[in-house]
Design a protein around this motif. Structure first.
Motif, PDB file in Angstrom:
ATOM      1  N   GLN A 124       8.737   8.211  52.049  1.00 43.95           N
ATOM      2  CA  GLN A 124       9.319   6.937  52.470  1.00 43.95           C
ATOM      3  C   GLN A 124      10.796   6.856  52.114  1.00 43.95           C
ATOM      4  OE1 GLN A 124       7.948   4.449  54.321  1.00 43.95           O
ATOM      5  NE2 GLN A 124       9.986   3.579  54.348  1.00 43.95           N
ATOM      6  N   ALA A 129       3.842   9.753  48.994  1.00 47.88           N
ATOM      7  CA  ALA A 129       4.196   8.741  49.996  1.00 47.88           C
ATOM      8  C   ALA A 129       5.548   8.115  49.669  1.00 47.88           C
ATOM      9  CB  ALA A 129       3.112   7.673  50.073  1.00 47.88           C
ATOM     10  N   ALA A 130       5.816   7.877  48.400  1.00 53.96           N
ATOM     11  CA  ALA A 130       7.096   7.296  47.993  1.00 53.96           C
ATOM     12  C   ALA A 130       8.253   8.248  48.280  1.00 53.96           C
ATOM     13  CB  ALA A 130       7.060   6.937  46.509  1.00 53.96           C
ATOM     14  N   GLU A 135      -0.850  11.100  45.422  1.00 52.00           N
ATOM     15  CA  GLU A 135      -0.733  10.692  46.824  1.00 52.00           C
ATOM     16  C   GLU A 135       0.303   9.580  46.997  1.00 52.00           C
ATOM     17  OE1 GLU A 135      -4.764   9.679  47.095  1.00 52.00           O
ATOM     18  OE2 GLU A 135      -5.422  11.746  47.352  1.00 52.00           O
ATOM     19  N   ASP A 136       0.250   8.577  46.121  1.00 53.32           N
ATOM     20  CA  ASP A 136       1.232   7.494  46.188  1.00 53.32           C
ATOM     21  C   ASP A 136       2.639   7.999  45.900  1.00 53.32           C
ATOM     22  OD1 ASP A 136      -0.747   5.700  46.818  1.00 53.32           O
ATOM     23  OD2 ASP A 136      -0.765   4.708  44.858  1.00 53.32           O
ATOM     24  N   VAL A 161       3.483   5.195  38.709  1.00 59.19           N
ATOM     25  CA  VAL A 161       2.794   5.438  39.977  1.00 59.19           C
ATOM     26  C   VAL A 161       1.306   5.672  39.719  1.00 59.19           C
ATOM     27  CG1 VAL A 161       3.227   7.924  39.984  1.00 59.19           C
ATOM     28  CG2 VAL A 161       3.021   6.724  42.133  1.00 59.19           C
ATOM     29  N   LYS A 162       0.478   5.285  40.690  1.00 58.72           N
ATOM     30  CA  LYS A 162      -0.972   5.372  40.513  1.00 58.72           C
ATOM     31  C   LYS A 162      -1.487   6.800  40.541  1.00 58.72           C
ATOM     32  CE  LYS A 162      -1.954   0.903  42.589  1.00 58.72           C
ATOM     33  NZ  LYS A 162      -2.629   0.224  43.690  1.00 58.72           N
ATOM     34  N   ASN A 163      -1.018   7.610  41.501  1.00 62.12           N
ATOM     35  CA  ASN A 163      -1.538   8.961  41.656  1.00 62.12           C
ATOM     36  C   ASN A 163      -0.560   9.805  42.456  1.00 62.12           C
ATOM     37  OD1 ASN A 163      -1.974   8.269  44.429  1.00 62.12           O
ATOM     38  ND2 ASN A 163      -3.944   7.375  43.881  1.00 62.12           N
ATOM     39  N   PHE A 207       5.498   0.817  47.596  1.00 61.44           N
ATOM     40  CA  PHE A 207       4.813   1.935  46.973  1.00 61.44           C
ATOM     41  C   PHE A 207       3.839   1.538  45.885  1.00 61.44           C
ATOM     42  CE2 PHE A 207       9.049   3.679  48.147  1.00 61.44           C
ATOM     43  CZ  PHE A 207       8.600   4.166  49.341  1.00 61.44           C
ATOM     44  N   ALA A 208       3.654   0.277  45.675  1.00 60.78           N
ATOM     45  CA  ALA A 208       2.717  -0.236  44.676  1.00 60.78           C
ATOM     46  C   ALA A 208       2.980   0.365  43.296  1.00 60.78           C
ATOM     47  CB  ALA A 208       1.275   0.024  45.111  1.00 60.78           C
ATOM     48  N   TRP A 209       4.250   0.402  42.913  1.00 57.80           N
ATOM     49  CA  TRP A 209       4.588   0.886  41.580  1.00 57.80           C
ATOM     50  C   TRP A 209       3.967  -0.048  40.560  1.00 57.80           C
ATOM     51  CZ3 TRP A 209       6.956   5.409  40.760  1.00 57.80           C
ATOM     52  CH2 TRP A 209       7.655   5.974  41.810  1.00 57.80           C
ATOM     53  N   LYS A 210       3.431   0.537  39.532  1.00 52.32           N
ATOM     54  CA  LYS A 210       2.880  -0.278  38.461  1.00 52.32           C
ATOM     55  C   LYS A 210       4.032  -0.939  37.716  1.00 52.32           C
ATOM     56  CE  LYS A 210      -1.075   2.663  37.576  1.00 52.32           C
ATOM     57  NZ  LYS A 210      -1.740   3.487  36.561  1.00 52.32           N
TER      58      LYS A 210
END
Length: 127
Positions: free
Chosen positions: A101, A97-98, A93-94, A89-91, A16-19
């Motif tokens: 998922q 998605a998380a 939408e992400d 999280v970036k935004n 999920f490209a978590w920061k």
């Protein structure tokens, strides 16, 4: 009957490209604890917060729909600020998605736990 498509919690969170945010250096009593304990405690706290964010986001998306849900609404339900939310999280939408998922992973794990060879699948499917 585990499949090669099932994802671990680490792989799921990485997908999920978590920061990532380094732990604060100014926390009290850091010198009194071994570094492994500090890192473990930080990761556990961060994972718990990530799950709380996903829970709040899921509740908002289900109650209001994707379009009507804002990051402000999610932050308010979470009891935090948008800044805190964006540090994970970036935004939106992400975040959506998380949430999806995580739900798919839970379903996949439930299906993986079924054993078709034992006979009646209905009790397993109704759990």
């Amino acid at each position: 009957m585990a499949t090669s498509n099932s994802m671990s919690a680490d792989a799921t969170s990485a997908a999920f490209a978590w920061k990532s945010r380094p732990p604060k250096a100014s926390r009290p009593n850091l010198a009194a604890r071994p570094i492994d304990m500090i890192v473990d405690a930080t990761l556990i706290k961060r994972d718990a917060r990530r799950e709380a964010i996903l829970d709040a986001a899921q509740a908002c998306f289900l109650a209001e729909g994707y379009a009507a849900t804002s990051m402000s609404t999610i932050a308010a339900r979470l009891g935090g600020s948008k800044g805190t939310l964006y540090s994970y999280v970036k935004n939106k939408e992400d975040l959506f998605a998380a949430v999806v998922q995580r739900a798919c992973t839970a379903i996949q794990q439930a299906l993986d736990s079924l054993d078709a060879r034992t006979g009646d699948l209905q009790p397993c499917l109704l759990r």
